[in-house]
Scaffold this motif. Structure first.
Motif, PDB file in Angstrom:
ATOM      1  N   SER A 231       0.846  -1.190   0.000  1.00 54.13           N
ATOM      2  CA  SER A 231       0.000   0.000   0.000  1.00 54.13           C
ATOM      3  C   SER A 231       0.878   1.235   0.000  1.00 54.13           C
ATOM      4  N   GLY A 232       0.455   2.264  -0.730  1.00 51.22           N
ATOM      5  CA  GLY A 232       1.228   3.501  -0.780  1.00 51.22           C
ATOM      6  C   GLY A 232       1.171   4.276   0.522  1.00 51.22           C
ATOM      7  N   GLU A 233       0.181   3.954   1.374  1.00 56.03           N
ATOM      8  CA  GLU A 233       0.029   4.626   2.660  1.00 56.03           C
ATOM      9  C   GLU A 233      -0.070   3.576   3.752  1.00 56.03           C
ATOM     10  N   ASN A 234       0.253   3.972   4.998  1.00 60.92           N
ATOM     11  CA  ASN A 234       0.238   3.032   6.110  1.00 60.92           C
ATOM     12  C   ASN A 234      -1.049   3.053   6.907  1.00 60.92           C
ATOM     13  N   GLY A 235      -1.951   4.003   6.614  1.00 61.89           N
ATOM     14  CA  GLY A 235      -3.205   4.071   7.337  1.00 61.89           C
ATOM     15  C   GLY A 235      -4.034   2.816   7.147  1.00 61.89           C
ATOM     16  N   ARG A 236      -4.825   2.470   8.178  1.00 65.01           N
ATOM     17  CA  ARG A 236      -5.593   1.227   8.104  1.00 65.01           C
ATOM     18  C   ARG A 236      -6.635   1.261   6.993  1.00 65.01           C
ATOM     19  N   SER A 237      -7.262   2.416   6.783  1.00 60.86           N
ATOM     20  CA  SER A 237      -8.261   2.508   5.709  1.00 60.86           C
ATOM     21  C   SER A 237      -7.603   2.294   4.357  1.00 60.86           C
ATOM     22  N   ALA A 238      -6.361   2.805   4.188  1.00 64.25           N
ATOM     23  CA  ALA A 238      -5.631   2.614   2.930  1.00 64.25           C
ATOM     24  C   ALA A 238      -5.312   1.141   2.707  1.00 64.25           C
ATOM     25  N   LEU A 239      -5.000   0.426   3.794  1.00 57.36           N
ATOM     26  CA  LEU A 239      -4.703  -1.007   3.682  1.00 57.36           C
ATOM     27  C   LEU A 239      -5.937  -1.783   3.233  1.00 57.36           C
ATOM     28  N   PHE A 240      -7.101  -1.420   3.773  1.00 57.05           N
ATOM     29  CA  PHE A 240      -8.340  -2.080   3.370  1.00 57.05           C
ATOM     30  C   PHE A 240      -8.635  -1.800   1.894  1.00 57.05           C
ATOM     31  N   GLU A 241      -8.414  -0.568   1.469  1.00 51.83           N
ATOM     32  CA  GLU A 241      -8.658  -0.212   0.067  1.00 51.83           C
ATOM     33  C   GLU A 241      -7.692  -0.949  -0.853  1.00 51.83           C
ATOM     34  N   THR A 242      -6.439  -1.097  -0.421  1.00 52.76           N
ATOM     35  CA  THR A 242      -5.453  -1.833  -1.218  1.00 52.76           C
ATOM     36  C   THR A 242      -5.864  -3.289  -1.378  1.00 52.76           C
ATOM     37  N   ALA A 243      -6.334  -3.894  -0.284  1.00 51.34           N
ATOM     38  CA  ALA A 243      -6.765  -5.299  -0.328  1.00 51.34           C
ATOM     39  C   ALA A 243      -7.879  -5.498  -1.349  1.00 51.34           C
ATOM     40  N   LYS A 244      -8.810  -4.566  -1.376  1.00 49.50           N
ATOM     41  CA  LYS A 244      -9.935  -4.679  -2.324  1.00 49.50           C
ATOM     42  C   LYS A 244      -9.491  -4.401  -3.760  1.00 49.50           C
TER      43      LYS A 244
END
Length: 468
Positions: A151-164
Motif C-alpha cells: 500500500s502507498g500509505e500506512n493508514g488502516r483505511s488505505a490497507l483495506f482499500e489496497t486489499a480490495k
C-alpha cells in the motif's frame, strides 16, 4: 527486497534495521554489530556510521567476481517489547528450516494454496524486519511466484482499500488489523435498521454453522449472502489469513471467519521464528490465542514454572542481549505461559512478565481479562497491572474524553465486560486518555513499554467511574 539478496550475494551480512525504534537504540545496535555501512532507499539518517543511498550504490556497482560466495547469516532485532536490546543472528540453515515449514503448512491445510488459480497475492502489511513479515509473508511465498502487494500509505483505511483494489488472496497480520475490521463492521451495521442488523447477525451465525459442518463448501455462504459487507471490508479475493504476534479477541476471530475470510492463529517470536500455526479447518475448533501443533523443525516443552520452552533446527542459536553474545544450543525460554489441550495443541495464556500478582498471592493474566471487553468508542485499550503490579486496571484510548452519550455507552460496555469476568479478575480501576497507547510505528502493544510511558508521564490518565 533487491538489496537484501544483493548484500547476501556480495558476501556481506544484512542487518534489517527497524527505523521505528528509538534512534539511540538503533545506533547502539549498529555499534554492537560493528556495522560497516548503512544503505538507504529513502532519506538518509545520521546513525553514527557511513551511509550510502541506493542510487549511489547502483552507480558504483561492478560485476561481482565468481569467487565471492553467498554469505550465510542475516540479523534482525526483537521488537523491543521487553526493553532489552536483543539481536538475533540467523544462519542460512535456520532460515532454510523456516522456509521448509511452508511445505508442512500446505500439508496440514491445503486452503493456503487452494483456489488461487495459480496466483497468490500477499498483502504486505508487516515490515520485513519483523520475523512474521520476513518469514511468513515473504520467504514462505517467495518461491511460489506470489505477487507481493504494497500500500502507498500506512493508514488502516488505505490497507483495506489496497486489499480490495488489488484483490489480495492472503493477509498475514498482527491482531490490530482484525480488531479494526471488527470495529469497522460494527460501526457499519450500527447505522442500519433493526431488520438489516438482524438479517446480518443471522447470516453471521449461519455462515459459521455451515463452515463448521462443511469446511470447504460452507465458505460459499458468506460470499453470496454477506457480499455487501465483504464489499466494504477486505473485498472478495481473500482466501487465507493468519493472525500472530499478540492476543486476538475471540469475537474478532468469529466475525472475520463468519465473513468468509478463513483466519488462523500463528505463534512465534524473533528468537524462534514461526514455530506453529493452528490449522484447524472448522472455525469452532480454532481457539485464540492457540499456538496449534509445532512444526517438525521445533519441539515444545512446558516446564513446572508454566512457561514454554522451544528448541529445534529453525530456532535462532546466536543472540546478543544488551551487548553480551550468547549461543543457545538447547532449550530456549520463550517467557510465555502456556498449556496443552487434550488433542495436543498448545495454547498461549500470556507473557510471564505481564502477570499481575494480587495481594492474596494469586497470579492474574491481563490477556484473559482483556479478551472479554468490546469497547466500540475506544481507539485502543489495554488491561495491565497497576503501579505496584498488584491490581488489574483498564486504560481506554478515546479520540476525546468521553462525555454525555459516549460516556454512558463506555460505562455500559465496561460493566458488561466486568460481568463476564470471574471475581478474582475484577478490574479495580478504569482510566481514559486521548494519548496514543501505541508508540508511533508499533504494530503491537507492549505492557512493559506502556507502564514505563505512564511512569514517565508521557500518557495523561483520567479516572473513569463506571458506577455514577
Amino acid at each position: 527486497m533487491l538489496l537484501f539478496w544483493a548484500i547476501l550475494r556480495s558476501g556481506n551480512k544484512p542487518y534489517l534495521i527497524n527505523l521505528r525504534q528509538p534512534e539511540a537504540q538503533i545506533i547502539s545496535c549498529l555499534s554492537t554489530l560493528k556495522i560497516g555501512r548503512v544503505i538507504f532507499t529513502e532519506e538518509e539518517k545520521e546513525l553514527g556510521c557511513d551511509g550510502l543511498s541506493y542510487d549511489e550504490l547502483t552507480d558504483k556497482s561492478e560485476p561481482l567476481p565468481e569467487s565471492v560466495p553467498f554469505e550465510n547469516e542475516l540479523t534482525i532485532t526483537t521488537s523491543g517489547t521487553s526493553l532489552q536490546e536483543k539481536i538475533c543472528i540467523f544462519s542460512g540453515r535456520e532460515i532454510s528450516a523456516q522456509i521448509l515449514n511452508s511445505l508442512e503448512a500446505v500439508g496440514r491445510n491445503r486452503r493456503i494454496i487452494k483456489g488461487c488459480k495459480g496466483e497468490i497475492r500477499m498483502l504486505m502489511l508487516l515490515p520485513l524486519y519483523h520475523i512474521f513479515g520476513l518469514v511468513a509473508s515473504y520467504l514462505w511465498f517467495l518461491f511460489t511466484g506470489a505477487v507481493f502487494c504494497f500500500s502507498g500509505e500506512n493508514g488502516r483505511s488505505a490497507l483495506f482499500e489496497t486489499a480490495k483494489a488489488l484483490k489480495v488472496t492472503h493477509i498475514f497480520s498482527v491482531p490490530l488489523l482484525w480488531h479494526t475490521l471488527e470495529k469497522n463492521i460494527t460501526e457499519e451495521l450500527s447505522d442500519r435498521s433493526v431488520f438489516v442488523r438482524g438479517y446480518f447477525k443471522a447470516c453471521f451465525n449461519l455462515s459459521l454453522f455451515f463452515q463448521n459442518i462443511f469446511p470447504d463448501f460452507g465458505i460459499l455462504f458468506p460470499k453470496i449472502f454477506l457480499y455487501p459487507i465483504r464489499k466494504v471490508s477486505l473485498g472478495s479475493g481473500v482466501r487465507f489469513c493468519i493472525s500472530g504476534g499478540s492476543s486476538l479477541g475471540p469475537s474478532a476471530m468469529r466475525l472475520t471467519c463468519a465473513l468468509g475470510y478463513p483466519l488462523f492463529s500463528g505463534y512465534g517470536s524473533t528468537e524462534i521464528g514461526i514455530a506453529s500455526v493452528d490449522f484447524s479447518k472448522r472455525p469452532k475448533n480454532r481457539a485464540f490465542p492457540c499456538a496449534g501443533i509445532p512444526f517438525s523443525s521445533v519441539s515444545f516443552e512446558i516446564r513446572a514454572n508454566g512457561r514454554l520452552y522451544v528448541k529445534g533446527e529453525s530456532v535462532c542459536k546466536k543472540q546478543i542481549t544488551d551487548g553480551l553474545f550468547g549461543v543457545t544450543e538447547e532449550w530456549l525460554d520463550t517467557g510465555d505461559v502456556a498449556f496443552r489441550d487434550a488433542v495436543g495443541r498448545y495454547h498461549i495464556a500470556g507473557r510471564q512478565s505481564d502477570v499481575v500478582i494480587s495481594d492474596n498471592g494469586e497470579n492474574l493474566n491481563p490477556d484473559l481479562a482483556e479478551r472479554v471487553f468490546r469497547l466500540s468508542g475506544a481507539v485502543n485499550f489495554a488491561v495491565l497491572g497497576d503501579e505496584r503490579n498488584e491490581r488489574l486496571i483498564l486504560i481506554a484510548q478515546t479520540e476525546e474524553l468521553p462525555s454525555g452519550e459516549a460516556a454512558e455507552t463506555l460505562k455500559k460496555e465496561l460493566s458488561e465486560g466486568l460481568e463476564r469476568l470471574p471475581r478474582s479478575y475484577r478490574i479495580q480501576s478504569f482510566f481514559v486518555t486521548t494519548d496514543p497507547l501505541l508508540v508511533k510505528g508499533e504494530i503491537k502493544l507492549s505492557r512493559t513499554v506502556l507502564r514505563n510511558r505512564i511512569k514517565d508521564r508521557k500518557i495523561a490518565l483520567f479516572a473513569f467511574d463506571i458506577t455514577k
